[in-house]
Design an enzyme around this catalytic site. Structure first.
Site, PDB file in Angstrom:
ATOM      1  N   GLY A 207     -21.295  11.870   2.617  1.00  0.00           N
ATOM      2  CA  GLY A 207     -21.081  11.842   4.058  1.00  0.00           C
ATOM      3  C   GLY A 207     -19.710  12.291   4.490  1.00  0.00           C
ATOM      4  O   GLY A 207     -19.562  13.302   5.165  1.00  0.00           O
ATOM      5  N   SER A 208     -18.672  11.568   4.095  1.00  0.00           N
ATOM      6  CA  SER A 208     -17.329  11.896   4.575  1.00  0.00           C
ATOM      7  C   SER A 208     -16.689  12.978   3.717  1.00  0.00           C
ATOM      8  O   SER A 208     -16.948  13.087   2.520  1.00  0.00           O
ATOM      9  CB  SER A 208     -16.443  10.649   4.574  1.00  0.00           C
ATOM     10  OG  SER A 208     -16.318  10.127   3.268  1.00  0.00           O
TER      11      SER A 208
ATOM     12  N   GLU B  61     -17.637  13.699   9.103  1.00  0.00           N
ATOM     13  CA  GLU B  61     -17.158  12.478   9.755  1.00  0.00           C
ATOM     14  C   GLU B  61     -15.665  12.480  10.102  1.00  0.00           C
ATOM     15  O   GLU B  61     -14.986  11.463   9.963  1.00  0.00           O
ATOM     16  CB  GLU B  61     -17.491  11.248   8.899  1.00  0.00           C
ATOM     17  CG  GLU B  61     -18.957  11.140   8.557  1.00  0.00           C
ATOM     18  CD  GLU B  61     -19.270   9.977   7.618  1.00  0.00           C
ATOM     19  OE1 GLU B  61     -18.434   9.059   7.501  1.00  0.00           O
ATOM     20  OE2 GLU B  61     -20.342   9.986   7.005  1.00  0.00           O
TER      21      GLU B  61
ATOM     22  N   HIS C 213     -13.576   7.868  -7.200  1.00  0.00           N
ATOM     23  CA  HIS C 213     -12.479   6.907  -7.096  1.00  0.00           C
ATOM     24  C   HIS C 213     -11.332   7.234  -8.043  1.00  0.00           C
ATOM     25  O   HIS C 213     -10.258   6.651  -7.931  1.00  0.00           O
ATOM     26  CB  HIS C 213     -12.988   5.490  -7.356  1.00  0.00           C
ATOM     27  CG  HIS C 213     -14.029   5.054  -6.375  1.00  0.00           C
ATOM     28  ND1 HIS C 213     -13.747   4.810  -5.054  1.00  0.00           N
ATOM     29  CD2 HIS C 213     -15.364   4.845  -6.509  1.00  0.00           C
ATOM     30  CE1 HIS C 213     -14.847   4.461  -4.422  1.00  0.00           C
ATOM     31  NE2 HIS C 213     -15.836   4.477  -5.280  1.00  0.00           N
TER      32      HIS C 213
ATOM     33  N   LYS D 242       0.837  -1.210   0.000  1.00  0.00           N
ATOM     34  CA  LYS D 242       0.000   0.000   0.000  1.00  0.00           C
ATOM     35  C   LYS D 242       0.867   1.254   0.000  1.00  0.00           C
ATOM     36  O   LYS D 242       0.678   2.158  -0.836  1.00  0.00           O
ATOM     37  CB  LYS D 242      -0.911   0.007   1.236  1.00  0.00           C
ATOM     38  CG  LYS D 242      -1.588   1.351   1.513  1.00  0.00           C
ATOM     39  CD  LYS D 242      -2.225   1.367   2.892  1.00  0.00           C
ATOM     40  CE  LYS D 242      -2.716   2.756   3.253  1.00  0.00           C
ATOM     41  NZ  LYS D 242      -3.814   3.239   2.387  1.00  0.00           N
TER      42      LYS D 242
END
Length: 754
Positions: A424-425, A476, A686, A22
Site C-alpha cells: 500500500g504505502s 498513500e 523492516h 528516536k
C-alpha cells in the site's frame, strides 16, 4: 525484611516525551549522531524521568536502565544470547554505549548480509519485541555491566530505584528455537542465572515481569516456575509482576513462597484477583489503567483498594508499564475541551497512583477526586457518546461463495499467474512530510496541498509501471498514519499533536482517541483512488484500514463493548467501499494487521472475540459485488493461532508478513486447507537491506510448495512508508524478477506435463 512501598508504576517509557531517543537513534544509525551523544541522550532521559517520578511522590521508582530498543532485546543482551549469526560480529564500542551495541542493533535491524531477528507483537498490544533465538545448546553468559552501572548511577543520585527485568518464564515462552527444541527446556538453568544476577543487585527491591503467567500455562510448567521462584525468593525484595490479564493463576502459583510482592492487573480482571489473593505478600494493585487514556474512577478504585487492604498489605500501581500511553496531557492544547476532561496520560496517571496511595493512608486529595467524579459523570451523559441504532442482519455480513467470486474476478482482472503488487504505502519522503506540515501550519492552501499529493501519486504510478508490477497502489502520500488518517475523517475520534508512544525501536505512533459514536460524514479515499486509476490501465487498489485495526491502534472508549464499537467503524467503512466500487475500483484492500492483537490471552475467551472481529470485517466488506476483489493484509502475528479466523474473514486475497519468520505461516496454510488467495511476503521491509534474487526466489519456491499457484500473489511483507526510494526500487526489481522467473518455471512445467 525489606520494607514495603506504597506507590509505584509498573514500568517506564523509554522514547522521551518529545521522541528524543528516536531522533538520537536514527541519527546514530545514519552517522550524524555519535555514540557518546546517543548514550548521553539515553542517560538524560533516564535521569529526568526518575527525577519526575520522585518529585511526583512515588516511593518506589522502576528503572530498566538505558534501553536503546526493546526490553526483550535488553534481556537477550543481559543473558549473552545474541543470535549465533551475530556472535562473531566485531563490536565497535562507542564511548557511552555498551560494548555489545553493534550486535544489539544487528539483531534488531539486520546487516547488509544478515537478516534481523523476527519481530512480533507484545502480547495483545501494539508494541513489538525482538524474538530471542535459542537452541538446545544455548549457554547463558551474564553481561550485566551496563545494568549495574545504570542502577549505581540512580542510587548515587539519591533515588530509591527498583530494577525491572523480564522474568525467566516470559523470556523463554516468547523465544523461538532454531533446532526445534523447546525453549522451556532452559527454565531451570535460567532461574539459576537469575539467582546469580539478583545476588549482585544493590537495591532492596527487584521486579521480574511475568505477563506469561496470565496466559494458558501447563500445570507442570507452573510447578517448575513455582520451584524457580522459591529459590529467588530467598534473596528478599523480589517483586513478580503480571499484567494484561487475570492474576489468579499467578497468585495461585506464587503464593506462600516468601516473595516480597506480587503484582496483578486489576483493570483487566479485578474480581478474580480479589478472590485469589490470600493476603500473604504485598499486593501491588495495578488499578490505574496503564494502556488506555481515560481518567480513573478514583472513588471506585479507592473502594476496591480498601477492601484489599483489609486482607493484607497493598501498594498502588498502574496495570502495566506506561510505555503504552503518551507522556503528558499538558502537551496537548488543541483537544476538544469536553473530551479533554475525560483523559489521563502518563503524567496524570502517576498523579492518580499517588492520590490513591495517599487516600489509602487517610489523606484524600478532594479536588482531584471531585474532578474525576465530575468528568466521569459528564462522559456518561454526553451526546458525544450516545448510542447509534443499527439494524444489522446476518446477510449484511455475507458474500457469494469464493468460487463464484473468483471466477468473476479472474474475468474482470485478467492478471498473469503469480501477480505482483505491494502492500500500500510508498516512501514518505522529506518533501511529502514537508508539504503536510506546511499545509497543517496554513502555509499551503488546500489546492496547493492537493496538487502536491496528486503529483506524488503520479510519480508512484509511473514508478510501479516502470518496475512491471501488475496491481498498483496510489502510495498513500496523503496519509501520515494508516489509522490516524481515518480517525481525522470520522466523527467520534480525536487526534493528538504530541501523543506519541513507541511501537518498536525508533518507530513511534500517535494513536487516535475513539471517544464517541463513529460515523462517516463524507468519502475519505475516493478522490485519491480515482486520480490514481485515471493515470493507468492497470488495476489500482482502493486502500482502507479495517475496523479491528482501527480499534486496536486507537485508545478506545471503555464504556461500551468493543464489538459494538467495531461494528460502528465497519458501517462507516462499508459506506466507503460502496463509493469506491461506484468510482471503478476492482480491488479494495481492507488491512487488518492488528487482528491478532486483541485476541484474549486465554483460550476460553478467544472464540467470542473472533466472532465479533470477523463479523466486523465482513460487515465492512460484504457490500462489494462478486467481481470486486477484497484483499486484506496482516503482519507481526502468530498466524497459526488465527488460521481459522483468517479463513472466516473470507477475503479473496490475504497478504501476510512471512519473510522474517522464514515462511512459517505456510505450514499452517497447507494443513488448514486454505483455498483463498494468499500473498506471503517475500521481502522483509523492516531491515534496511536489498534482498538477493536467490533469497526471494527461495521464499517464493517455498510458497509454491504450499499454495495453489493460481491463488498465490507476490508481494513485500508490509508497506514501504519507512523505506527510501533507492532501496524500494532496487528491492521491487528483485521481487518482480523472482516472480517472472517463477512464472517461466511454471509454464515450462505445465508444457512438459502436457
Amino acid at each position: 525484611m525489606t520494607s514495603f512501598f506504597s506507590s509505584t508504576i509498573a514500568g517506564v517509557p523509554r522514547i522521551g516525551a518529545h521522541r528524543e531517543l528516536k531522533f538520537a537513534l536514527e541519527g546514530f544509525w545514519s552517522g550524524t549522531v555519535s555514540g557518546r551523544e546517543l548514550g548521553q541522550t539515553a542517560t538524560t532521559l533516564t535521569n529526568d524521568y526518575c527525577d519526575q517520578l520522585a518529585a511526583a511522590g512515588l516511593d518506589s521508582i522502576p528503572t530498566a536502565g538505558r534501553s536503546y530498543y526493546d526490553a526483550m532485546l535488553d534481556t537477550t543482551a543481559l543473558l549473552g544470547v545474541f543470535p549465533e549469526r551475530f556472535q562473531n560480529l566485531d563490536d565497535h564500542p562507542n564511548d557511552g554505549l555498551p560494548a555489545h551495541i553493534d550486535r544489539y542493533f544487528a539483531t534488531a535491524r539486520g546487516t547488509a548480509e544478515l537478516p534481523a531477528s523476527a519481530m512480533t507483537k507484545w502480547f495483545d498490544t501494539n508494541y513489538h519485541y525482538l524474538v530471542p533465538e535459542l537452541s538446545a545448546d544455548t549457554r547463558f553468559i551474564l553481561d550485566d555491566t551496563a545494568l549495574l552501572t545504570d542502577i549505581h548511577d540512580q542510587l548515587t543520585r539519591g533515588h530509591d530505584v527498583r530494577p525491572v527485568l523480564i522474568g525467566p518464564l516470559t523470556y523463554l515462552s516468547l523465544s523461538r528455537t532454531t533446532d526445534g527444541s523447546d525453549p522451556l527446556d532452559h527454565l531451570e538453568t535460567l532461574f539459576e542465572v537469575f539467582e546469580r544476577l539478583l545476588a549482585k543487585l544493590p537495591t532492596p527491591w527487584v521486579q521480574l515481569d511475568e505477563p506469561s503467567l496470565v496466559t494458558d500455562v501447563a500445570p507442570e510448567v507452573l510447578e517448575r516456575v513455582r520451584a524457580g521462584y522459591a529459590r529467588l525468593a530467598t534473596r528478599g525484595g523480589v517483586f513478580v509482576n503480571t499484567y494484561f490479564g487475570a492474576g489468579d493463576q499467578a497468585l495461585d502459583t506464587l503464593a506462600g513462597l516468601g516473595l516480597g510482592a506480587i503484582g496483578v492487573d486489576l483493570v483487566s480482571d479485578g474480581v478474580t484477583a480479589l478472590e485469589a489473593w490470600k493476603g500473604e505478600e504485598l499486593l501491588v494493585a495495578g488499578i490505574v489503567d496503564g494502556r488506555n487514556v481515560w481518567r480513573t474512577d478514583l472513588c471506585a478504585a479507592l473502594g476496591t483498594l480498601r477492601r484489599l487492604q483489609a486482607r493484607g498489605p497493598v501498594a498502588v500501581s498502574t496495570s502495566c508499564s506506561l510505555l503504552h500511553v503518551p507522556y503528558a496531557l499538558t502537551a496537548e492544547t488543541g483537544l476538544n475541551p469536553e473530551v479533554r476532561e475525560w483523559l489521563a496520560f502518563g503524567e496524570e496517571k502517576v498523579r492518580e497512583v499517588v492520590a490513591l496511595a495517599d487516600a489509602l493512608a487517610g489523606e484524600i486529595n478532594e479536588s482531584l477526586f471531585d474532578a474525576a467524579a465530575a468528568a466521569l459523570a459528564d462522559r456518561r451523559h454526553s451526546v458525544l457518546t450516545a448510542a447509534r441504532d443499527a439494524d444489522i442482519t446476518d446477510a449484511d455480513r455475507s458474500r457469494s461463495p469464493f468460487e463464484v467470486r473468483a471466477a468473476a474476478q479472474d474475468e474482470a482482472l485478467d492478471l498473469p499467474p503469480l501477480p505482483t503488487t505491494t502492500i500500500g504505502s510508498f516512501p514518505q519522503t522529506r518533501e511529502i512530510r514537508s508539504a503536510r506540515a506546511r499545509y497543517r501550519a496554513g502555509h499551503l492552501t488546500p489546492e496547493q496541498y492537493e496538487d502536491a499529493m496528486r503529483a506524488e501519486i503520479a510519480q508512484v504510478i509511473r514508478a510501479q509501471e516502470d518496475l512491471g508490477l501488475d496491481v498498483l497502489v496510489h502510495g498513500e502520500p496523503e496519509r501520515n498514519d494508516m489509522v490516524q488518517y481515518f480517525a481525522e475523517l470520522l466523527d467520534g475520534f480525536l487526534t493528538t499533536t504530541n501523543g506519541w508512544v513507541q511501537s518498536y525501536g525508533s518507530r513511534c505512533v500517535r494513536p487516535p482517541i475513539l471517544f464517541g459514536t463513529v460515523t462517516r460524514p463524507e468519502p475519505m479515499t475516493v478522490r485519491w483512488f480515482a486520480h490514481a486509476q485515471s493515470l493507468t490501465n492497470r488495476p489500482v487498489k482502493g486502500m482502507l484500514t479495517g475496523p479491528v485495526t482501527i480499534l486496536a491502534w486507537s485508545f478506545v472508549r471503555d464504556d461500551q463493548p468493543l464489538a459494538v464499537t467495531a461494528d460502528q467503524i465497519a458501517l462507516a467503512l462499508r459506506e466507503e467501499i460502496t463509493d469506491l466500487v461506484d468510482a471503478g475500483a476492482k480491488i479494495i484492500q481492507v488491512d487488518e494487521p492488528a487482528i491478532r492483537e486483541l485476541l484474549p490471552l486465554r483460550r476460553a475467551e478467544q472464540d467470542a472475540y473472533t466472532r465479533w472481529a470477523v463479523g466486523a470485517f465482513r460487515l465492512s466488506t460484504s457490500t462489494a459485488p462478486d467481481h470486486v476483489q477484497i484483499h486484506t493484509h496482516m503482519c507481526y502475528s502468530e498466524f497459526n493461532e488465527l488460521i481459522r479466523s483468517i479463513i472466516d474473514l473470507d477475503a479473496d486475497v490475504t497478504t501476510i508478513e512471512a519473510a522474517r519468520s522464514d515462511m512459517q505461516v505456510l505450514a499452517a496454510l497447507k494443513s488448514s486447507g486454505f483455498h483463498l488467495g494468499v500473498g506471503p511476503g517475500v521481502w522483509d521491509i523492516h531491515s534496511p537491506r536489498v534482498p538477493e534474487l536467490a533469497e526471494v526466489s527461495q521464499l517464493l519456491s517455498s510458497a509454491l510448495e504450499s499454495v495453489d499457484p493460481r491463488r498465490l500473489w507476490v508481494n513485500p511483507d508490509c508497506g514501504l512508508k519507512t523505506r527510501g526510494w533507492e532501496e524500494t526500487t532496487a528491492s521491487l526489481k528483485v521481487l518482480v524478477a523472482a516472480a517472472e522467473q517463477a512464472r517461466t518455471d511454471l509454464l515450462q512445467r505445465a508444457s512438459t506435463s502436457a
